[in-house]
Scaffold this active site. Structure first.
Site, PDB file in Angstrom:
ATOM      1  CD1 TRP A 234      11.035 -14.398 -22.995  1.00 51.46           C
ATOM      2  CD2 TRP A 234      12.092 -12.457 -23.647  1.00 51.46           C
ATOM      3  NE1 TRP A 234      10.355 -13.694 -24.184  1.00 51.46           N
ATOM      4  CE2 TRP A 234      10.920 -12.484 -24.492  1.00 51.46           C
ATOM      5  CE3 TRP A 234      12.998 -11.565 -23.566  1.00 51.46           C
ATOM      6  CZ2 TRP A 234      10.772 -11.504 -25.375  1.00 51.46           C
ATOM      7  CZ3 TRP A 234      12.508 -10.547 -24.812  1.00 51.46           C
ATOM      8  CH2 TRP A 234      11.593 -10.444 -25.370  1.00 51.46           C
TER       9      TRP A 234
ATOM     10  CE  LYS B 109       5.429 -10.705 -22.992  1.00 49.85           C
ATOM     11  NZ  LYS B 109       6.734 -10.317 -22.905  1.00 49.85           N
TER      12      LYS B 109
ATOM     13  CG  ASP C 277      12.071 -11.337 -17.224  1.00 56.71           C
ATOM     14  OD1 ASP C 277      10.885 -10.765 -16.913  1.00 56.71           O
ATOM     15  OD2 ASP C 277      12.454 -11.412 -18.164  1.00 56.71           O
TER      16      ASP C 277
END
Ligand SMILES: *Cc1c(COP(=O)(O)O)cnc(C)c1O
Length: 361
Positions: A102, A196, A172
């Site tokens: 990511w 999530k 993030d």
């Protein structure tokens, strides 16, 4: 109806009570005779949901008054671009820590907008480690420093964060937001996609220190500007009303449970048990991640070969334990044990793992 235990990485398990509330009120929202998803986003009924959602985030994460909370579309991926578009002026550079898949994507997108310095590259250690917070040294005059608090694919997580006086920290937090207490003051900007830990896909939250809003260029497309969204309280255009509604119900659930501290305790218990099961399997299961940075949300492990890994995933499926296949880019197995999964859900997985290892040693 018996539901499987869902260990998927995202979209991922949503508390059953939330799904039931959404279903029960989908057609007739709180006796208004209309669904929430067919009324004006500027009307009082939706307005209340919008305000309450923002207030719940502020409360549960203790977000200070000097920060704005934005509800945006486009997923965390849009933030990979919006962030440098707003905060990285020409002539400056931004620091990034490459901790895995990511972070890598965030870096690739930022490079399209400006100059990026990768100040730590986890590729050198196969993404199994993170730098110690003290060793992180931002470049002089960095516009910001970006980290990924939890790498959903590689299974590494910052346990402590670097802190700086002069360089804004951006994080993030898509896959571990609200899983543990954090000090919002350590960051200038926090972003996370919902799917999530927060609810249905389709909304992201951005928590931004107000003074940074001045950096948004005036000529930026309106939707891309943090300043535009902040000024309009995330009602510049039609917000993603359904996922915001789902997120509000998830947040109310966290509050009812006693808040983030209580959720965090259960998360620690879940992760501790699962890593213990892996580490005490005499090498049958192997976690490749350095012990000090193992994720509390995405637990990854290998078996002795890919055939056995495939068998593990298949047998687990049959036992009602789904979503355990590792990401296609890295292989292996992964259990995502987000807030919605209980200690009992993890106990079921551990007991399956014990049986499977006894049968296949
Ligand atoms: C899932 C994820 C993303 C991407 O989220 P989208 O909403 O699909 O854009 C970004 N960062 C992290 C850490 C993630 O887990």
């Amino acid at each position: 109806m018996s539901r499987p235990v869902n260990f998927s990485a995202g979209p991922s398990m949503i508390p059953l009570s939330v799904l039931e509330s959404l279903a029960a009120e989908m057609v007739d929202y709180q006796k208004t005779g209309l669904s929430l998803v067919e009324v004006s986003h500027r009307g009082a009924v939706y307005g209340k949901v919008h305000e309450e959602t923002i207030t719940l985030i502020r409360e549960l994460m203790s977000v200070p008054a000097e920060y704005s909370i934005l509800l945006l579309g486009g997923g965390a991926t849009l933030q990979f671009s919006m962030l440098p578009m707003n905060l990285l002026p020409p002539g400056r550079s931004a620091d990034y820590i490459n901790s895995g898949a990511w972070a890598h994507k965030a870096i690739e997108e930022a490079r399209k907008e400006g100059v990026v310095n990768v100040i730590y590259d986890g590729a050198d250690e196969n993404y199994a480690n993170l730098p110690s917070p003290k060793s992180v040294k931002p470049s002089p005059d960095a516009a910001y420093l970006h980290i990924t608090s939890n790498e959903t694919i590689g299974g590494v997580q910052w346990k402590f964060f670097p802190e700086f006086q002069d360089v804004p920290m951006v994080v993030d937090m898509s896959s571990d937001i609200l899983s543990r207490s954090i000090n919002v003051n350590s960051f200038s900007l926090i972003y996370a996609g919902a799917q999530k830990n927060l609810g249905p896909a389709g909304v992201s939250i951005v928590i931004i220190r107000n003074e940074l809003l001045d950096r948004s260029p005036k000529n930026l497309g309106s939707y891309l500007s943090y300043a535009v969204h902040a000024k309009a309280n995330s009602l510049y255009n039609t917000p993603p009303v359904f996922p915001i509604w789902g997120m509000k119900l998830v947040l109310e659930g966290v509050k009812r449970q006693g808040g983030v501290e209580v959720v965090a305790r259960a998360n620690t218990q879940k992760a501790t048990k699962l890593y213990e099961a892996i580490d005490s399997s005499d090498g049958f299961y192997r976690c490749p991640v350095n012990k000090s940075v193992r994720s509390g949300m995405n637990v990854v492990w290998r078996l002795r070969n890919e055939i056995l890994e495939a068998q593990f995933v298949k047998d687990a499926n049959s036992a009602g334990l789904i979503g355990l296949k590792g990401h296609r880019s890295v292989g292996g197995c992964r259990a995502s044990i987000y807030n919605a999964l209980t200690v009992e859900d993890v106990d079921r997985l551990i007991s399956f793992m014990t049986d499977f290892s006894a049968r296949n040693r």
